[in-house]
Design a protein around this motif. Structure first.
Motif, PDB file in Angstrom:
ATOM      1  N   CYS A 227       0.835  -1.211   0.000  1.00  0.00           N
ATOM      2  CA  CYS A 227       0.000   0.000   0.000  1.00  0.00           C
ATOM      3  C   CYS A 227       0.861   1.249   0.000  1.00  0.00           C
ATOM      4  O   CYS A 227       0.567   2.235  -0.693  1.00  0.00           O
ATOM      5  N   ALA A 228       1.957   1.230   0.768  1.00  0.00           N
ATOM      6  CA  ALA A 228       2.868   2.371   0.813  1.00  0.00           C
ATOM      7  C   ALA A 228       3.531   2.584  -0.534  1.00  0.00           C
ATOM      8  O   ALA A 228       3.644   3.724  -1.018  1.00  0.00           O
ATOM      9  N   ALA A 229       3.979   1.498  -1.171  1.00  0.00           N
ATOM     10  CA  ALA A 229       4.605   1.614  -2.483  1.00  0.00           C
ATOM     11  C   ALA A 229       3.614   2.147  -3.517  1.00  0.00           C
ATOM     12  O   ALA A 229       3.966   2.988  -4.360  1.00  0.00           O
ATOM     13  N   GLY A 272      -0.200  14.926   0.599  1.00  0.00           N
ATOM     14  CA  GLY A 272       0.101  15.226   1.992  1.00  0.00           C
ATOM     15  C   GLY A 272      -0.754  14.465   2.978  1.00  0.00           C
ATOM     16  O   GLY A 272      -0.613  14.643   4.189  1.00  0.00           O
ATOM     17  N   ARG A 273      -1.653  13.607   2.479  1.00  0.00           N
ATOM     18  CA  ARG A 273      -2.542  12.839   3.357  1.00  0.00           C
ATOM     19  C   ARG A 273      -1.859  11.542   3.761  1.00  0.00           C
ATOM     20  O   ARG A 273      -1.351  10.807   2.922  1.00  0.00           O
ATOM     21  N   GLU A 279       8.698   9.328   5.166  1.00  0.00           N
ATOM     22  CA  GLU A 279       8.323   8.230   6.065  1.00  0.00           C
ATOM     23  C   GLU A 279       8.010   6.960   5.285  1.00  0.00           C
ATOM     24  O   GLU A 279       8.393   5.855   5.697  1.00  0.00           O
ATOM     25  N   THR A 280       7.323   7.131   4.159  1.00  0.00           N
ATOM     26  CA  THR A 280       6.987   5.966   3.342  1.00  0.00           C
ATOM     27  C   THR A 280       8.233   5.336   2.748  1.00  0.00           C
ATOM     28  O   THR A 280       8.372   4.105   2.706  1.00  0.00           O
ATOM     29  N   GLU A 282      11.198   5.411   4.020  1.00  0.00           N
ATOM     30  CA  GLU A 282      11.898   4.723   5.119  1.00  0.00           C
ATOM     31  C   GLU A 282      11.246   3.368   5.406  1.00  0.00           C
ATOM     32  O   GLU A 282      11.939   2.371   5.656  1.00  0.00           O
ATOM     33  N   GLU A 283       9.917   3.322   5.373  1.00  0.00           N
ATOM     34  CA  GLU A 283       9.213   2.053   5.602  1.00  0.00           C
ATOM     35  C   GLU A 283       9.578   1.032   4.523  1.00  0.00           C
ATOM     36  O   GLU A 283       9.850  -0.145   4.827  1.00  0.00           O
ATOM     37  N   LEU A 284       9.608   1.474   3.277  1.00  0.00           N
ATOM     38  CA  LEU A 284       9.947   0.566   2.189  1.00  0.00           C
ATOM     39  C   LEU A 284      11.400   0.114   2.273  1.00  0.00           C
ATOM     40  O   LEU A 284      11.712  -1.057   2.034  1.00  0.00           O
ATOM     41  N   ALA A 285      12.287   1.052   2.617  1.00  0.00           N
ATOM     42  CA  ALA A 285      13.699   0.699   2.741  1.00  0.00           C
ATOM     43  C   ALA A 285      13.911  -0.330   3.848  1.00  0.00           C
ATOM     44  O   ALA A 285      14.666  -1.307   3.675  1.00  0.00           O
ATOM     45  N   ALA A 286      13.234  -0.135   4.971  1.00  0.00           N
ATOM     46  CA  ALA A 286      13.362  -1.076   6.083  1.00  0.00           C
ATOM     47  C   ALA A 286      12.836  -2.449   5.692  1.00  0.00           C
ATOM     48  O   ALA A 286      13.410  -3.488   6.042  1.00  0.00           O
ATOM     49  N   ALA A 287      11.746  -2.475   4.931  1.00  0.00           N
ATOM     50  CA  ALA A 287      11.183  -3.756   4.495  1.00  0.00           C
ATOM     51  C   ALA A 287      12.131  -4.469   3.523  1.00  0.00           C
ATOM     52  O   ALA A 287      12.307  -5.681   3.582  1.00  0.00           O
ATOM     53  N   LEU A 288      12.731  -3.686   2.620  1.00  0.00           N
ATOM     54  CA  LEU A 288      13.662  -4.285   1.656  1.00  0.00           C
ATOM     55  C   LEU A 288      14.904  -4.827   2.356  1.00  0.00           C
ATOM     56  O   LEU A 288      15.364  -5.948   2.091  1.00  0.00           O
ATOM     57  N   LEU A 289      15.438  -4.022   3.268  1.00  0.00           N
ATOM     58  CA  LEU A 289      16.652  -4.457   3.976  1.00  0.00           C
ATOM     59  C   LEU A 289      16.365  -5.617   4.922  1.00  0.00           C
ATOM     60  O   LEU A 289      17.234  -6.457   5.173  1.00  0.00           O
TER      61      LEU A 289
END
Length: 293
Positions: A227-229, A272-273, A279-280, A282-289
């Motif tokens: 959803c973030a991607a 902006g919603r 932040e998104t 960072e979430e994707l990067a953390a998931a990939l790593l």
């Protein structure tokens, strides 16, 4: 895996497009702009009657009994039409707030330090005291600023449905650009015949299809990461396509009478919603790593 909509899903989407063509055509859009984005309660109830807000409620609770894959199709059409109002918040409140499902009640909710359509809302979820009106870049989305950010995270489904609206805007500005490129004649030929304009339109098409595929896939999987991607890709498609549409249309595109600027401004507000782009990412990067993607 086939992510193409089924015949029933396409019929559902076409039904909403036809409804909006009847009830929210360009004349109604411009009337809403002149009214400062004030909601048409009759249209809101018509959406409720059509099952827009109750789409994902079980049939036993008076809903349609469908899911996120169908919901993103409807919200894509809402984005295409530039339909104003807290559509996502009211949809998410169906089954929780009495009257939201049938369009009798308008529900809004804060995201970050902003809340949209506060004056039109009958119910504000997670209300804050001391909200002050601010000038919104989008004339169809009146905003209030809260004294501090809301502690409630924007729900995953809200992120995805907002992304679907962005896909609708990206698709609509692509259509406007192609229409202008085919009709506008310079040096004895349509401007769409020039290579630079062809490249812009081709890039717009790729953005739409990439974002749409990501949104449809996330609607099936429902994972937070997807959803973030999808939101990242849809935000980029909506904003960049509106800008490229302005470029293709030239001076005519920058006129107040044209609708392109309305799509760009709405795309900025929607972007902006929910979680910020940083932040998104960072979430994707953390998931990939972390190997969870």
């Amino acid at each position: 895996m086939d992510f193409q909509p089924t015949a029933d899903q396409r019929a559902l989407q076409q039904g909403v497009r036809d409804l909006l063509a009847r009830r929210f055509d360009r004349e109604a859009l411009r009337a809403a702009v002149d009214a400062g984005g004030t909601l048409d309660r009759g249209l809101w109830r018509a959406l409720g009657d059509a099952g827009f807000f109750a789409l994902r409620l079980p049939e036993a609770e008076g809903g349609v009994g469908l899911g996120l894959p169908e919901a993103v199709l409807l919200f894509e059409e809402a984005g295409r039409a530039l339909l104003p109002g807290p559509l996502v918040d009211t949809h998410l409140a169906a089954g929780v707030v009495k009257g939201a499902a049938d369009g009798e009640v308008v529900v809004t909710a804060p995201y970050g330090s902003l809340v949209a359509h506060l004056a039109d809302a009958d119910v504000v979820r997670h209300p804050h005291e001391g909200a002050t009106p601010i000038r919104s870049v989008d004339p169809l989305t009146p905003l209030h600023r809260l004294p501090g950010p809301t502690p409630h995270p924007y729900p995953r489904e809200g992120v995805l449905l907002t992304a679907a609206e962005q896909v609708g805007t990206a698709a609509r500005t692509l259509a406007l650009a192609v229409q202008h490129a085919c009709e506008r004649v310079q040096f004895g030929q349509p401007v769409g015949g020039f290579q630079a304009v062809k490249h812009l339109c081709a890039q717009m098409f790729v953005r739409v299809e990439t974002a749409r595929t990501a949104v449809y896939a996330a609607a099936v999987t429902g994972t937070s990461v997807e959803c973030a991607a999808a939101k990242l890709l849809a935000d980029e498609a909506a904003v960049r396509n509106a800008r490229d549409c302005l470029q293709v249309c030239g001076g005519m595109g920058f006129a107040w009478e044209a609708d392109v600027h309305l799509h760009l401004k709405r795309a900025w507000v929607r972007a902006g919603r929910g979680p910020s782009k940083a932040e998104t990412e960072e979430e994707l990067a953390a998931a990939l790593l972390g190997g969870t993607v």
